[in-house]
Design a protein around this motif. Structure first.
Motif, PDB file in Angstrom:
ATOM      1  N   ILE A   1       0.818  -1.208   0.000  1.00 18.59           N
ATOM      2  CA  ILE A   1       0.000   0.000   0.000  1.00 18.59           C
ATOM      3  C   ILE A   1       0.856   1.264   0.000  1.00 18.59           C
ATOM      4  O   ILE A   1       0.559   2.222  -0.705  1.00 18.59           O
ATOM      5  CB  ILE A   1      -0.969  -0.007   1.208  1.00 18.59           C
ATOM      6  CG1 ILE A   1      -1.953  -1.172   1.075  1.00 18.59           C
ATOM      7  CG2 ILE A   1      -1.739   1.296   1.280  1.00 18.59           C
ATOM      8  CD1 ILE A   1      -2.751  -1.201  -0.205  1.00 18.59           C
ATOM      9  N   GLY A   2       1.948   1.250   0.758  1.00 15.38           N
ATOM     10  CA  GLY A   2       2.844   2.422   0.809  1.00 15.38           C
ATOM     11  C   GLY A   2       3.323   2.820  -0.579  1.00 15.38           C
ATOM     12  O   GLY A   2       3.017   3.917  -1.070  1.00 15.38           O
ATOM     13  N   PRO A   3       4.089   1.908  -1.238  1.00 11.37           N
ATOM     14  CA  PRO A   3       4.586   2.261  -2.577  1.00 11.37           C
ATOM     15  C   PRO A   3       3.445   2.526  -3.568  1.00 11.37           C
ATOM     16  O   PRO A   3       3.583   3.366  -4.457  1.00 11.37           O
ATOM     17  CB  PRO A   3       5.373   1.026  -3.020  1.00 11.37           C
ATOM     18  CG  PRO A   3       5.480   0.121  -1.860  1.00 11.37           C
ATOM     19  CD  PRO A   3       4.605   0.624  -0.754  1.00 11.37           C
ATOM     20  N   LEU A   4       2.307   1.838  -3.385  1.00  8.97           N
ATOM     21  CA  LEU A   4       1.198   2.028  -4.322  1.00  8.97           C
ATOM     22  C   LEU A   4       0.641   3.446  -4.192  1.00  8.97           C
ATOM     23  O   LEU A   4       0.395   4.125  -5.185  1.00  8.97           O
ATOM     24  CB  LEU A   4       0.095   0.995  -4.059  1.00  8.97           C
ATOM     25  CG  LEU A   4      -0.986   0.894  -5.126  1.00  8.97           C
ATOM     26  CD1 LEU A   4      -0.379   0.604  -6.488  1.00  8.97           C
ATOM     27  CD2 LEU A   4      -2.008  -0.190  -4.775  1.00  8.97           C
ATOM     28  N   LYS A   5       0.481   3.917  -2.939  1.00  7.69           N
ATOM     29  CA  LYS A   5      -0.026   5.283  -2.741  1.00  7.69           C
ATOM     30  C   LYS A   5       0.935   6.304  -3.344  1.00  7.69           C
ATOM     31  O   LYS A   5       0.518   7.250  -4.018  1.00  7.69           O
ATOM     32  CB  LYS A   5      -0.225   5.563  -1.246  1.00  7.69           C
ATOM     33  CG  LYS A   5      -1.519   4.983  -0.725  1.00  7.69           C
ATOM     34  CD  LYS A   5      -1.955   5.597   0.587  1.00  7.69           C
ATOM     35  CE  LYS A   5      -0.955   5.384   1.700  1.00  7.69           C
ATOM     36  NZ  LYS A   5      -1.604   5.271   3.018  1.00  7.69           N
ATOM     37  N   THR A   6       2.227   6.084  -3.103  1.00  4.85           N
ATOM     38  CA  THR A   6       3.218   7.002  -3.672  1.00  4.85           C
ATOM     39  C   THR A   6       3.113   7.003  -5.185  1.00  4.85           C
ATOM     40  O   THR A   6       3.094   8.054  -5.821  1.00  4.85           O
ATOM     41  CB  THR A   6       4.646   6.538  -3.286  1.00  4.85           C
ATOM     42  OG1 THR A   6       4.683   6.356  -1.875  1.00  4.85           O
ATOM     43  CG2 THR A   6       5.685   7.561  -3.699  1.00  4.85           C
ATOM     44  N   TYR A   7       3.031   5.812  -5.762  1.00  2.00           N
ATOM     45  CA  TYR A   7       2.990   5.724  -7.224  1.00  2.00           C
ATOM     46  C   TYR A   7       1.743   6.406  -7.781  1.00  2.00           C
ATOM     47  O   TYR A   7       1.803   7.178  -8.734  1.00  2.00           O
ATOM     48  CB  TYR A   7       3.039   4.263  -7.694  1.00  2.00           C
ATOM     49  CG  TYR A   7       2.897   4.197  -9.199  1.00  2.00           C
ATOM     50  CD1 TYR A   7       3.949   4.637 -10.007  1.00  2.00           C
ATOM     51  CD2 TYR A   7       1.716   3.803  -9.812  1.00  2.00           C
ATOM     52  CE1 TYR A   7       3.815   4.666 -11.391  1.00  2.00           C
ATOM     53  CE2 TYR A   7       1.574   3.827 -11.188  1.00  2.00           C
ATOM     54  CZ  TYR A   7       2.627   4.253 -11.972  1.00  2.00           C
ATOM     55  OH  TYR A   7       2.492   4.308 -13.333  1.00  2.00           O
ATOM     56  N   LEU A   8       0.582   6.123  -7.167  1.00  3.33           N
ATOM     57  CA  LEU A   8      -0.664   6.704  -7.680  1.00  3.33           C
ATOM     58  C   LEU A   8      -0.632   8.226  -7.564  1.00  3.33           C
ATOM     59  O   LEU A   8      -1.240   8.935  -8.355  1.00  3.33           O
ATOM     60  CB  LEU A   8      -1.876   6.142  -6.930  1.00  3.33           C
ATOM     61  CG  LEU A   8      -2.141   4.641  -7.104  1.00  3.33           C
ATOM     62  CD1 LEU A   8      -3.346   4.202  -6.272  1.00  3.33           C
ATOM     63  CD2 LEU A   8      -2.352   4.262  -8.563  1.00  3.33           C
ATOM     64  N   ALA A   9       0.086   8.731  -6.557  1.00  5.09           N
ATOM     65  CA  ALA A   9       0.120  10.188  -6.378  1.00  5.09           C
ATOM     66  C   ALA A   9       1.079  10.854  -7.352  1.00  5.09           C
ATOM     67  O   ALA A   9       0.784  11.910  -7.886  1.00  5.09           O
ATOM     68  CB  ALA A   9       0.503  10.526  -4.942  1.00  5.09           C
ATOM     69  N   ASN A  10       2.267  10.254  -7.594  1.00  2.00           N
ATOM     70  CA  ASN A  10       3.227  11.002  -8.403  1.00  2.00           C
ATOM     71  C   ASN A  10       3.946  10.216  -9.495  1.00  2.00           C
ATOM     72  O   ASN A  10       4.919  10.701 -10.073  1.00  2.00           O
ATOM     73  CB  ASN A  10       4.243  11.720  -7.502  1.00  2.00           C
ATOM     74  CG  ASN A  10       5.036  10.718  -6.679  1.00  2.00           C
ATOM     75  OD1 ASN A  10       5.141   9.555  -7.059  1.00  2.00           O
ATOM     76  ND2 ASN A  10       5.588  11.148  -5.556  1.00  2.00           N
ATOM     77  N   GLY A  11       3.471   9.000  -9.781  1.00  2.00           N
ATOM     78  CA  GLY A  11       4.042   8.274 -10.918  1.00  2.00           C
ATOM     79  C   GLY A  11       5.446   7.767 -10.688  1.00  2.00           C
ATOM     80  O   GLY A  11       6.174   7.486 -11.638  1.00  2.00           O
ATOM     81  N   ARG A  12       5.848   7.647  -9.420  1.00  4.17           N
ATOM     82  CA  ARG A  12       7.177   7.075  -9.149  1.00  4.17           C
ATOM     83  C   ARG A  12       7.095   6.119  -7.980  1.00  4.17           C
ATOM     84  O   ARG A  12       6.230   6.226  -7.126  1.00  4.17           O
ATOM     85  CB  ARG A  12       8.171   8.162  -8.759  1.00  4.17           C
ATOM     86  CG  ARG A  12       8.249   9.262  -9.750  1.00  4.17           C
ATOM     87  CD  ARG A  12       8.765  10.457  -9.090  1.00  4.17           C
ATOM     88  NE  ARG A  12      10.139  10.239  -8.672  1.00  4.17           N
ATOM     89  CZ  ARG A  12      11.078  11.087  -8.966  1.00  4.17           C
ATOM     90  NH1 ARG A  12      10.770  12.115  -9.708  1.00  4.17           N
ATOM     91  NH2 ARG A  12      12.294  10.906  -8.527  1.00  4.17           N
ATOM     92  N   TYR A  13       8.034   5.198  -7.956  1.00  7.38           N
ATOM     93  CA  TYR A  13       8.119   4.326  -6.786  1.00  7.38           C
ATOM     94  C   TYR A  13       9.561   3.893  -6.656  1.00  7.38           C
ATOM     95  O   TYR A  13      10.347   3.971  -7.597  1.00  7.38           O
ATOM     96  CB  TYR A  13       7.185   3.111  -6.920  1.00  7.38           C
ATOM     97  CG  TYR A  13       7.435   2.220  -8.113  1.00  7.38           C
ATOM     98  CD1 TYR A  13       8.367   1.186  -8.061  1.00  7.38           C
ATOM     99  CD2 TYR A  13       6.705   2.381  -9.300  1.00  7.38           C
ATOM    100  CE1 TYR A  13       8.578   0.350  -9.145  1.00  7.38           C
ATOM    101  CE2 TYR A  13       6.915   1.547 -10.381  1.00  7.38           C
ATOM    102  CZ  TYR A  13       7.853   0.535 -10.304  1.00  7.38           C
ATOM    103  OH  TYR A  13       8.058  -0.296 -11.379  1.00  7.38           O
ATOM    104  N   ASN A  14       9.951   3.468  -5.454  1.00  2.75           N
ATOM    105  CA  ASN A  14      11.278   2.873  -5.367  1.00  2.75           C
ATOM    106  C   ASN A  14      11.236   1.629  -4.505  1.00  2.75           C
ATOM    107  O   ASN A  14      10.336   1.442  -3.698  1.00  2.75           O
ATOM    108  CB  ASN A  14      12.315   3.866  -4.860  1.00  2.75           C
ATOM    109  CG  ASN A  14      11.958   4.404  -3.499  1.00  2.75           C
ATOM    110  OD1 ASN A  14      11.112   3.837  -2.810  1.00  2.75           O
ATOM    111  ND2 ASN A  14      12.577   5.491  -3.106  1.00  2.75           N
ATOM    112  N   ARG A  15      12.194   0.770  -4.752  1.00  7.08           N
ATOM    113  CA  ARG A  15      12.355  -0.418  -3.927  1.00  7.08           C
ATOM    114  C   ARG A  15      13.703  -0.280  -3.276  1.00  7.08           C
ATOM    115  O   ARG A  15      14.660   0.171  -3.896  1.00  7.08           O
ATOM    116  CB  ARG A  15      12.332  -1.679  -4.804  1.00  7.08           C
ATOM    117  CG  ARG A  15      11.001  -1.949  -5.437  1.00  7.08           C
ATOM    118  CD  ARG A  15      10.046  -2.631  -4.509  1.00  7.08           C
ATOM    119  NE  ARG A  15      10.405  -4.040  -4.303  1.00  7.08           N
ATOM    120  CZ  ARG A  15       9.924  -4.790  -3.328  1.00  7.08           C
ATOM    121  NH1 ARG A  15       9.071  -4.275  -2.484  1.00  7.08           N
ATOM    122  NH2 ARG A  15      10.286  -6.042  -3.216  1.00  7.08           N
TER     123      ARG A  15
END
Length: 484
Positions: free
Chosen positions: A298-312
């Protein structure tokens, strides 16, 4: 009811000659049934059996012998390997993907490995000039005609080698030409052409004007980048069929378990996940979806949905313009309305009820307003070839004029959040791209065919947030917009 303006087959044929096809050809060929997606199947039909109407016996034979020869089934793997090792060059039509394995701590340069998913062949050699010519093979892969032979490595071990590749991809789309074509049609004629190009029969009485608009909202994630949307509908409305068949840049994953490595990034193999690889990722049957570890997702998904980026952890940020589509079944009451109208997501997995996650979706498509699919609803008119249609839709993403039009013609009357505003403008911009690609329209048309449905999509989210979380009570329950 609307037979006063019958479908314009000849007009479509005349304006879009090379890019159009009789939509009865595909169902009659049976190619979808053997797992060939429409964007490949129509391309093949046009090559080996161009024409109109149902396929003739001779054309059926031609298609069948091609299918027997060129479309392998899962259990053909050993037979094909045997033929290749006997020294035959083998040709097949399939999807080809290439990955470059993660650098190991050795001096040797990592060799690209090609895979043919349908045959479960994962480690084929590939001639390097093929990769230079078609860089899209890396990651997502391309459909095309693949020629196999064998290679022998230094240790004398045989391996399957891909020595030639001829992709099916229509060339760069000329959007100016496409927009000029649009101006040859009235609104109804164009709307019905779009509908037919999706594979649906625009003259079927089940599809009223309203239903057509909601069917078009399934195209919004293609024409708008980072456009995240849910469709809630009863079973059997054909939610995923279009996505599975439109373009190789669209990926459908059905139900079951989904893991963070699959969605975002696989640290073990170095493969970038679905959100970083495709233009649209569709999660089907979301009501039965389980996440291995919801908190990790959920964390990375929320970030991605908000700004089109994610990191691992430990890897560079990945930015992507992939749109995420969630399809879920919901129950309807006797009046064909959702049973839990004040809480549409009641039966979805618990993590969807987190309002911060919901708020990041542009809207909920009211699939209960789309009639259940029956075979008489299949298109039989002349429409755009699926590969051309899919490429047009995806190339419209880069055009900012539509968003500017929406922004300068939309007046938010009630107090809305910045997310409400963005979602509505993006949806309206998407409807403009689908229905008015030449931007020739009146403000009344904009209000009726773009802004109103855009508002309703977001209202379905806004209403949920309003009911679930007091923080959203600072806004009115209803979003009110108008044109200016």
């Amino acid at each position: 009811m609307h037979h006063n303006n019958p479908y314009q087959n000849d007009l479509v044929n005349q304006i879009f000659s090379d890019y159009s096809i009789d939509k009865t050809r595909l169902p009659s060929s049976g190619l979808n049934k053997v797992g060939v997606p429409s964007f490949v199947a129509e391309w093949i039909l046009d090559k080996i059996a161009p024409g109109r109407g149902d396929l003739s016996n001779a054309e059926h034979d031609r298609v069948n012998s091609l299918v027997m020869k060129a479309f392998p089934r899962k259990d053909d793997k050993e037979r094909i390997k045997y033929k290749v090792y006997q020294g035959e060059e083998y040709q097949l039509i399939a999807k080809l993907k290439v990955r470059i394995p993660l650098e190991k701590a050795t001096d040797e340069i990592q060799k690209p490995l090609a895979s043919i998913p349908i045959l479960n062949l994962r480690e084929c050699d590939i001639d390097s000039d093929i990769l230079e010519k078609y860089p899209l093979l890396l990651g997502r892969g391309l459909w095309g005609k693949i020629t196999l032979n064998y290679s022998v490595n230094e240790q004398g071990k045989y391996n399957i080698n891909i020595c030639n590749f001829d992709p099916f991809q229509s060339s760069e789309v000329d959007l100016r030409y496409y927009a000029r074509c649009r101006d040859e049609f009235t609104f109804e004629e164009w709307r019905d052409l779009m509908f037919c190009s999706m594979g649906l029969n625009p003259e079927d009485s089940g599809y009223n004007n309203d239903a057509k608009i909601w069917v078009f909202s399934r195209l919004l994630p293609l024409v708008e980048s980072n456009y995240h949307v849910m469709e809630l509908a009863p079973k059997g409305t054909g939610k995923s069929f279009f996505y599975e068949n439109v373009n190789s840049k669209v990926m459908v994953v059905s139900g079951g378990k989904i893991t963070a490595p699959r969605l975002f990034f696989n640290g073990r193999t170095g493969e970038i996940g679905l959100l970083g690889t495709y233009d649209v990722t569709v999660l089907d049957e979301v009501q039965s979806l389980t996440f291995d570890n919801p908190d990790e997702m959920i964390g990375p998904l929320k970030t991605y949905l908000a700004n089109g980026r994610y990191n691992r952890a430990g890897f560079a940020d990945i930015s992507s313009d992939c749109s995420l589509v969630l399809l879920a079944n919901i129950e309807l009451d006797a009046y064909q309305r959702p049973k839990n109208e004040d809480n549409l997501i009641k039966n979805l997995p618990k993590f969807f009820s987190e309002t911060a996650l919901l708020d990041r979706f542009a809207g909920i498509i009211p699939g209960w307003k789309i009639p259940k699919f029956q075979s008489k609803m299949t298109a039989y008119q002349i429409g755009l070839k699926t590969d051309f249609f899919g490429d047009v839709l995806l190339s419209l993403r880069k055009d900012n004029r539509f968003y500017h039009y929406a922004k300068s013609h939309t007046n938010f009357i009630s107090k809305v959040s910045i997310r409400d505003e963005n979602a509505i403008l993006k949806s309206a911009s998407g409807f403009l791209k689908i229905l008015y690609p030449s931007l020739n329209l009146t403000t009344e048309e904009y209000l009726l065919n773009c802004l109103k449905p855009a508002r309703e999509l977001r209202q379905n989210i806004h209403g949920l947030l309003y009911n679930l979380d007091d923080e959203f009570k600072q806004y009115e329950r209803d979003i009110i917009v108008d044109v200016m």
